[in-house]
Design an enzyme around this catalytic site. Structure first.
Site, PDB file in Angstrom:
ATOM      1  N   ALA A  10       7.498  16.738   2.787  1.00 52.08           N
ATOM      2  CA  ALA A  10       8.815  17.383   2.731  1.00 52.08           C
ATOM      3  C   ALA A  10       9.916  16.426   2.276  1.00 52.08           C
ATOM      4  O   ALA A  10      11.043  16.854   2.049  1.00 52.08           O
ATOM      5  CB  ALA A  10       9.173  17.960   4.096  1.00 52.08           C
ATOM      6  N   CYS A  11       9.600  15.150   2.131  1.00 54.49           N
ATOM      7  CA  CYS A  11      10.591  14.122   1.794  1.00 54.49           C
ATOM      8  C   CYS A  11      10.530  13.780   0.304  1.00 54.49           C
ATOM      9  O   CYS A  11       9.481  13.394  -0.209  1.00 54.49           O
ATOM     10  CB  CYS A  11      10.325  12.876   2.628  1.00 54.49           C
ATOM     11  SG  CYS A  11      11.304  11.439   2.162  1.00 54.49           S
ATOM     12  N   SER A  12      11.659  13.889  -0.380  1.00 51.59           N
ATOM     13  CA  SER A  12      11.684  13.603  -1.824  1.00 51.59           C
ATOM     14  C   SER A  12      11.386  12.134  -2.114  1.00 51.59           C
ATOM     15  O   SER A  12      10.730  11.824  -3.108  1.00 51.59           O
ATOM     16  CB  SER A  12      13.028  14.008  -2.431  1.00 51.59           C
ATOM     17  OG  SER A  12      14.079  13.255  -1.858  1.00 51.59           O
TER      18      SER A  12
END
Length: 113
Positions: A10-12
């Site tokens: 979920a983390c860019s």
């Protein structure tokens, strides 16, 4: 070369580091640390390898940080909290034979590939 990434899909920043690793032709060991959190000993090892203090690895803006009253805590308390509440671990952490880095920004991974 063995490469391990502590990854949160979920983390860019985490997705970006993973892409850079794969673009370099390396398929890393991907550890989705939220579901398989490291223990305190592993966190200590990562700190030693990276040169970070626990305060550099913890996500102090997470609601859990405030809820647990961690402001001003020592390394032992922060490490115990990260092992119990993995959302508090900053990401991505990448470990290679050339070193260990918190890869924020993702391009930091290029230093150790």
């Amino acid at each position: 070369m063995d490469v391990t990434i502590w990854h949160n899909p979920a983390c860019s920043n985490s997705r970006g580091a993973l892409k850079l690793i794969r673009d370099a032709g390396v398929e890393p060991v991907v550890i989705e640390y939220l579901g398989s959190p490291p223990d305190v000993a592993t966190l200590r090892q990562v700190l030693a390898e990276s040169g970070l203090a626990a305060s550099g690895l913890v996500r102090s803006k997470e609601p859990e940080f405030a809820a647990l009253g961690l402001h001003g805590s020592d390394d032992d308390a922060l490490l115990a909290a990260m092992a119990t509440h993995p959302r508090l671990i900053n990401r991505p952490v990448v470990r290679t034979a050339k070193g260990t880095r918190l890869c924020r920004p993702p391009e930091t991974v290029l230093e150790i590939l």
